[in-house]
Each structure stands twice: as structure tokens, then as C-alpha cells.
Design a protein around this motif. Sequence first.
Motif, short mmCIF file in Angstrom:
data_model
loop_
_atom_site.label_atom_id
_atom_site.label_comp_id
_atom_site.label_asym_id
_atom_site.label_seq_id
_atom_site.Cartn_x
_atom_site.Cartn_y
_atom_site.Cartn_z
N GLU A 103 29.95 67.19 -34.55
CA GLU A 103 30.42 65.80 -34.57
C GLU A 103 31.46 65.59 -33.46
O GLU A 103 31.42 64.60 -32.73
N LEU A 104 32.36 66.57 -33.32
CA LEU A 104 33.39 66.45 -32.27
C LEU A 104 32.78 66.54 -30.88
O LEU A 104 33.20 65.85 -29.96
N LEU A 105 31.76 67.40 -30.75
CA LEU A 105 31.09 67.52 -29.45
C LEU A 105 30.39 66.21 -29.09
O LEU A 105 30.38 65.80 -27.94
N ARG A 106 29.82 65.56 -30.10
CA ARG A 106 29.20 64.27 -29.87
C ARG A 106 30.25 63.29 -29.37
O ARG A 106 30.04 62.52 -28.44
N GLY B 48 30.93 63.80 -25.93
CA GLY B 48 29.72 63.67 -25.13
C GLY B 48 29.10 64.98 -24.69
O GLY B 48 28.47 65.04 -23.64
N LEU B 49 29.27 66.05 -25.49
CA LEU B 49 28.76 67.35 -25.06
C LEU B 49 27.95 68.04 -26.15
O LEU B 49 27.90 69.27 -26.22
N GLU B 50 27.30 67.23 -27.00
CA GLU B 50 26.56 67.82 -28.11
C GLU B 50 25.50 68.80 -27.62
O GLU B 50 25.23 69.82 -28.25
N SER C 160 31.14 72.73 -16.32
CA SER C 160 32.03 72.27 -15.25
C SER C 160 33.44 72.15 -15.81
O SER C 160 33.65 72.19 -17.02
N GLY C 161 34.40 71.98 -14.93
CA GLY C 161 35.79 71.87 -15.37
C GLY C 161 36.01 70.72 -16.35
O GLY C 161 36.67 70.88 -17.37
N GLY C 162 35.43 69.59 -16.04
CA GLY C 162 35.59 68.43 -16.90
C GLY C 162 35.00 68.67 -18.28
O GLY C 162 35.58 68.29 -19.30
N GLN C 163 33.83 69.32 -18.27
CA GLN C 163 33.19 69.63 -19.55
C GLN C 163 34.04 70.62 -20.35
O GLN C 163 34.21 70.48 -21.56
N LYS C 164 34.59 71.63 -19.65
CA LYS C 164 35.44 72.62 -20.33
C LYS C 164 36.61 71.93 -21.01
O LYS C 164 36.96 72.23 -22.14
N GLN C 165 37.23 71.00 -20.27
CA GLN C 165 38.42 70.37 -20.83
C GLN C 165 38.05 69.50 -22.02
O GLN C 165 38.81 69.41 -22.99
N ARG C 166 36.89 68.89 -21.97
CA ARG C 166 36.48 68.06 -23.11
C ARG C 166 36.20 68.96 -24.32
O ARG C 166 36.51 68.58 -25.46
N VAL C 167 35.62 70.15 -24.08
CA VAL C 167 35.42 71.09 -25.19
C VAL C 167 36.79 71.51 -25.75
O VAL C 167 36.98 71.60 -26.96
N ALA C 168 37.74 71.75 -24.84
CA ALA C 168 39.08 72.18 -25.28
C ALA C 168 39.72 71.11 -26.17
O ALA C 168 40.39 71.42 -27.15
N ILE C 169 39.49 69.85 -25.82
CA ILE C 169 40.02 68.76 -26.65
C ILE C 169 39.33 68.77 -28.02
O ILE C 169 40.00 68.70 -29.06
N GLU D 261 39.00 59.56 -20.05
CA GLU D 261 38.28 58.64 -20.93
C GLU D 261 38.37 59.11 -22.39
O GLU D 261 38.63 58.32 -23.30
N VAL D 262 38.17 60.43 -22.59
CA VAL D 262 38.27 60.99 -23.95
C VAL D 262 39.69 60.82 -24.49
O VAL D 262 39.90 60.47 -25.65
N MET D 263 40.68 61.03 -23.62
CA MET D 263 42.07 60.89 -24.06
C MET D 263 42.40 59.44 -24.41
O MET D 263 43.12 59.18 -25.38
#
Lengths: 219, 240
Positions: free
Chosen positions: B119-122, B125-127, B138-147, B177-179
Motif C-alpha cells: 500500500e505504501l509502495l503504491r 508510485g513504486l508498487e 534510481s536515486g529518486g526511486q530509492k528515496q521514495r522507498v526510504a520514505i 512530490e511525495v513529501m
Amino acid sequence: MMDFRWDILAEYAPFFLKGTLLTIGLSIASIIIGTVLGLLIGLGKMMRNKLLALPFSIYITFFRGTPLLVQILLIHFAVVPLFTGGTNAIAAAIVTLSLNAAAYISEIFRAGIQSIDRGQMEAARSLGMTHAQSMWNIILPQAFKRMIPPLGNEFIVLIKESSLAALIAAPELMYWGRAMQGQYFRVWEPYITAAVIYLVLTLSLSFLLSRLERRLATE
Amino acid sequence: MIEVRNLKKSFGSNEVLKDINVTVKPQEVVVVIGPSGSGKSTFLRCLNMLETITGGHVCIEGVDLTDKQTDINKVRTEVGMVFQQFNLFPHKKVIENIMLAPMKVRNVPAEKARAKGLELLRKVGLEDKAEAYPDSLSGGQKQRVAIARALAMEPKIMLFDEPTSALDPEMVGEVLEVMKQLAKEGMTMVVVTHEMGFAKEVGDRVIFMDGGLIVEENVPIELFEHPKEERTKAFLSKVL
């Protein structure tokens, strides 16, 4: 060399087989005990309290700084009798090889753990995990992967050095090599045979470890 | 709610934080800016005790972190942190990165943790990356996973330590955007950043730090348009 005597080799084959099995047994036992002890000693040496870390440093200094042969003789003839009242060559060999390997392995653990970026521990702790949980779930698995090559070296050294157990009459591979040499006064047959068997053992171990390394790859 | 009173932090003889007093109200987004070496990251790291506190008090939801009785691990479950260098666990898949802490710390069953993780990955945007290893992102994807990983503990407060500073420019937007979304949902956030645009748009308040002190704080528009202190003016003239 020209008249390599296959007949005495055939005669000794069952003994070499028995010896090889004992060498494998000694090595596996010592690798397992040495690795567990090595982890504990490595963690001990990394304690922030220098006074608590000191005994672990002394341990490492002693076992790295004295010859394994001296350690085997000391433990076989002095230490084990002190506790059990008698001697037991196989037990003494396992104890010595484990204690000696633990000293080297503890340093491998320490290097492995310290090579992991601080951020990994911080991320784990920031999620609420305890130090122990972070160590076990995050740091050690990553450190272990980096430790495989140096651990492999150490295990190979251990297999080879188990041959010193022949000097306290533990009936492992080298013991039978020496027995054969003593009976027939032949040097090539027993020692070449022992060398080839040791080579097969160490090569098999290298193969297994490189398989393990590939299995743990995450890319 | 974060209350910081007379916070001091020294590394040896080097005093990095001199006397910090801040209150962050629930649902507030506070952005901390300042030159490197100003102590802003150290300040943030004191809020979840990644740095030991030399003096003063930090209270999170009424719990004093400097109190020896305080269970710091419990407080940390309520305070999520996102790092500049992501600090994802490289030996675990994306979904495992997210599931791990809820399972180990809160004893959440694996299935529930996985559902929550997906649910969080969705949400970020990284489900479709759930089963990937971090090194393939990528770096951006990593940081979104970290969030997402930090959110899995359902924290009341989120700390961001220069979350976009290690990213290629084209990836900064997706993280911000996620933040922004988080801020909109009412998350209490303290963000150390160089993204002045983000500070202006999302921040309820901006704190300018220099030399281990809070030099000036104000609502973004005031601080950026009418800085009062000379040091703030000098800094802003360099970064804006």
C-alpha cells in the motif's frame, strides 16, 4: 619416483580414507566453533569500554602471535590433561584449531562489520530496532557477504594446518601418510598422496564458497 | 509535537549546537536551511537521538529524550527519518526493507506487513518495484522507498535530512512530490533542505541556522522576501 609403488598405496587406501574423513571432521568442527567464537571475540573487541575489550585483544594477540604447533602441544599435553586428567588427541586438535582460527576470524568479523556504512545502523536504529536487532538483521548479513573471501582463506589455512594434529597422533590424513612412510621408507607415495587429497579438499571448499558468494549476490 | 529547549551538542571541544529552542506543533512543516556546517543536520539528528545530546532537552510528544528512563527505541518508532544517502538495506528486497521494522519491532505478522508495504509502495508510485533489490533502483526511486519504509512504522513525525541532495536534478521533483503529499495529509515534518522552492511552497515556517544557532525564523514568505538578519540576507543572496 620411477618405480612408484601403487601396491603399497592400495594397501594404505583404507587408512587414507579414514584419515581424510577425520581431517574433514576436524576441519568442519573447528570451522564452526571457530566462527562462532570468532564472532563473539570480534564483537568483544569492538566494545566501546576499552577495559572490557582488553581481554579479547589479549586473546587475539596470543593466538596470532604464537606458532600453532606450540599451541597444539601446549593444549594437548598441558591444558587438556589439566581439565580431564588424560590426553585426547582429537579433542586437543579441535580445541586448538578452533581457538586459533577464532583469533583470525574475529578480526575478519571486525573488519567486515566496520566496513558497513554507518548509515545502515542509523537507518535501522531510526526505525526503532534495538542495537542487537540491527546487528543481526542488517549489519551481519551484509558484513558476512564481504567476509566470504577472507573467511575462505582462513578455512583453507585451517584445513591445511589440521595436518599438525599428526604430531600429537590424531589419526588424520597426515598421520597415515607418516605411518606409511615409516613402514616402507618411501617418501613420494605417502606425501604426494596426502598433498593431492589436501588439494582436493581445499579446492572443493573454494568451489562451495564461490557458489555461496554468487547465491548471495543482490544484483 | 516537538519541543526543544536549550539544546547543546558538542563533538569533543567543537560546539556544533549552542543553544537551540524550537517548538514544532502537530501537523506543522518546518524547513531548516543554512550553510553547511551550521549544525542543521546535527540538530535534526538530535531529534531522534542519533546524536547524543550534550545539554538541554528534546521532548517528543511529551517524552523527554534526555531522561535516562526513556525508552529511545519506542520514541524512534514514532519519529521516521529519511537520510540524504537513502540508507536502504541493500541485501533486502524493496518490500522487505519496508516490512522489516514493523515485523521486528511491532511483531506485525508478515502478511499484514506485506499488505501495508505494498500500500505504501503504491502511495509513492513504486508498487511494481516491490520484489526488486535497492541497487537496481534510481536515486529518486530509492528515496521514495526510504520514505515508504519510514512510514511503515506509522510515525507521528517525519524528519528529512537533505532528502534530495544526493539526487540527480531530474529526480528531485518526484521525491518532493511525495513529501508535499505527506505534508498535505497533515504529517508533522522537519525538513533540512537546500530546496528553497519546496520551503516556500510547503513550509509553514522556515528556520535559518548558522554557527550552531537559530539566526532567524519566520513564515517562508517573510523570511525569503524580508529577511531581518544580515547573515540571513547574505545566505539567501547566495542560494536564491
